[in-house]
Design a protein around this motif. Structure first.
Motif, PDB file in Angstrom:
ATOM      1  N   GLY A   1       0.886  -1.291  -0.033  1.00 13.26           N
ATOM      2  CA  GLY A   1       0.033   0.028   0.109  1.00 13.26           C
ATOM      3  C   GLY A   1       0.969   1.413  -0.024  1.00 13.26           C
ATOM      4  N   VAL A   2       0.166   2.244  -0.749  1.00 13.72           N
ATOM      5  CA  VAL A   2       1.030   3.696  -0.515  1.00 13.72           C
ATOM      6  C   VAL A   2       0.992   4.245   0.842  1.00 13.72           C
ATOM      7  N   GLY A   3      -0.174   4.164   1.268  1.00 13.97           N
ATOM      8  CA  GLY A   3      -0.561   4.609   2.664  1.00 13.97           C
ATOM      9  C   GLY A   3       0.033   3.949   3.812  1.00 13.97           C
TER      10      GLY A   3
ATOM     11  N   LEU B   1      -0.329   2.217  -8.105  1.00 13.51           N
ATOM     12  CA  LEU B   1      -1.494   2.249  -8.010  1.00 13.51           C
ATOM     13  C   LEU B   1      -2.402   3.699  -8.124  1.00 13.51           C
TER      14      LEU B   1
ATOM     15  N   ARG C   1      -7.759   8.762   3.102  1.00 13.35           N
ATOM     16  CA  ARG C   1      -8.141   8.156   4.363  1.00 13.35           C
ATOM     17  C   ARG C   1      -9.343   8.853   5.090  1.00 13.35           C
TER      18      ARG C   1
ATOM     19  N   HIS D   1     -13.466   0.806   0.228  1.00 16.01           N
ATOM     20  CA  HIS D   1     -12.153   0.984   0.041  1.00 16.01           C
ATOM     21  C   HIS D   1     -11.596   0.204  -1.160  1.00 16.01           C
TER      22      HIS D   1
ATOM     23  N   MET E   1       1.300  -4.158  -6.536  1.00 16.58           N
ATOM     24  CA  MET E   1       1.662  -3.763  -5.271  1.00 16.58           C
ATOM     25  C   MET E   1       2.361  -4.836  -4.492  1.00 16.58           C
TER      26      MET E   1
HETATM   27  O1  LIG Z   1      -5.484   2.765   0.363  1.00 14.24           O
HETATM   28  C1  LIG Z   1      -4.533   2.038  -0.159  1.00 14.24           C
HETATM   29  C2  LIG Z   1      -3.305   2.523   0.049  1.00 14.24           C
HETATM   30  O2  LIG Z   1      -2.751   3.242   0.670  1.00 14.24           O
HETATM   31  O3  LIG Z   1      -2.554   1.756  -0.894  1.00 14.24           O
END
Ligand SMILES: O=CC(=O)O
Length: 316
Positions: free
Chosen positions: A74-76, A99, A235, A282, A294
């Motif tokens: 995940g990026v977050g 993503l 978020r 989500h 990912m």
């Molecule tokens: O929400 C999804 C992410 O952060 O990859």
């Protein structure tokens, strides 16, 4: 001896198979890790491939730590206290870029679905309540030519701006913490509430975490037009969810399209009861191609660490 790797969710099969050939893999299939489970994992494994919801809080880093590498899927990574990790000598990496398109596409899905009342229409057809073409029924609002306000002009914000500008001829205004030049014509406004006021559609695309916690508060929502539509694909914690629900219930804004929530997977009943909200679970990065990419990126970072290198997507 192979290094011990914990993968906290079932990831794409080719990536999992590669991981199993490269590491001594344990696959956790019991859902998101609690703080206690995260602490145990940090004590037991050399590396961890976790994702959203796994609670790698400061408390989780408080005990014995064997782990040296967390390759987040995940990026977050607001579910990982990256400073506490650094203090415990644990590298953290994430999965940017792969993503961006999928997440921008979900913003567009929500923007069009709210503007054109697609959720209401879909529910009407499924329930058998549709009585035929209706000249005055379910009239939405035009998207083409309207003003888009983006909060957070990172990679995803820019991909949304491009889609909206080139695809729908929208004017773009945005708010970003630092000055940002963009490929697409877009006006940066220092004052967040000026963006909220000017936009017909507001899209939130900031990272989560302490710096953006409840950035969109009651005052920011109150600055929106009564015809304004609010979209969040970042978020849930970036928005004061109760203030948003109050504004929707009072008709102070026209609608909302949400892919994220303050306490996922909990979605307040008051929100679920409103016809003018499009609510997704989500799905931002949820394409087969993106989720595989990912997983691959998270694993590649862990392999670089295993080989003694500096993971390319390191964040701490
Ligand atoms: O929400 C999804 C992410 O952060 O990859």
């Amino acid at each position: 001896m192979l290094k011990k790797l914990l993968i906290t969710r079932p990831i794409a099969t080719p990536v999992l198979e590669q991981a199993q050939k490269t590491f001594d893999v344990t696959l956790h299939e019991g859902g998101a890790l609690s703080v206690e489970q995260a602490a145990l994992a940090l004590a037991e494994y050399d590396a961890i491939l976790p994702t959203l919801g796994d609670a790698f809080t400061a408390e989780a880093f408080g005990g014995d730590i064997r782990c040296k590498m967390i390759g987040n899927f995940g990026v977050g990574y607001n579910h990982i206290d990256a400073d506490a990790a650094a203090a415990a000598d644990v590298i953290v990496s994430n999965t940017p870029d792969v993503l961006t398109d999928a997440t921008a596409d979900i913003a567009l899905t929500l923007l069009l679905a709210t503007a054109r009342r697609a959720g209401e229409g879909e529910r009407m057809v499924r329930s058998g309540a549709w009585g035929g073409f209706d000249v005055k029924g379910l009239l939405g609002t035009h998207v083409t030519g309207k003003t888009l306000g983006i909060v957070g002009m990172g990679r995803i914000g820019q991909a949304i701006a491009e889609r909206c500008h080139y695809g729908f001829g929208m004017k773009v205004v945005f708010h970003n913490r630092s000055p940002k030049s963009t490929k697409v014509a877009a006006l940066q406004l220092d004052d967040l509430n000026a963006v909220m006021t000017e936009a017909d559609f507001v899209v939130v695309a900031t990272p989560g975490g302490a710096e953006t916690m409840k950035l969109i508060d009651a005052a920011a929502i109150a600055a929106m037009k009564p015809t304004g539509i609010f979209i969040n694909i970042s978020r849930g914690e970036v928005v004061d969810e109760n203030a948003l629900i109050d504004a929707l219930e009072k008709g102070a804004i026209a609608g909302a399209g949400l892919d994220v929530y303050e306490n996922e997977p909990f979605v307040p009943e008051r929100l679920r009861a409103m016809e003018n909200c499009v609510l997704l679970p989500h799905l931002g990065s949820a394409t087969q191609e993106t989720r595989q990419a990912m997983g691959q990126m998270a694993l590649d970072n862990i392999i670089v660490w295993r080989d003694g290198g500096n993971p390319p997507q390191r964040v701490n």
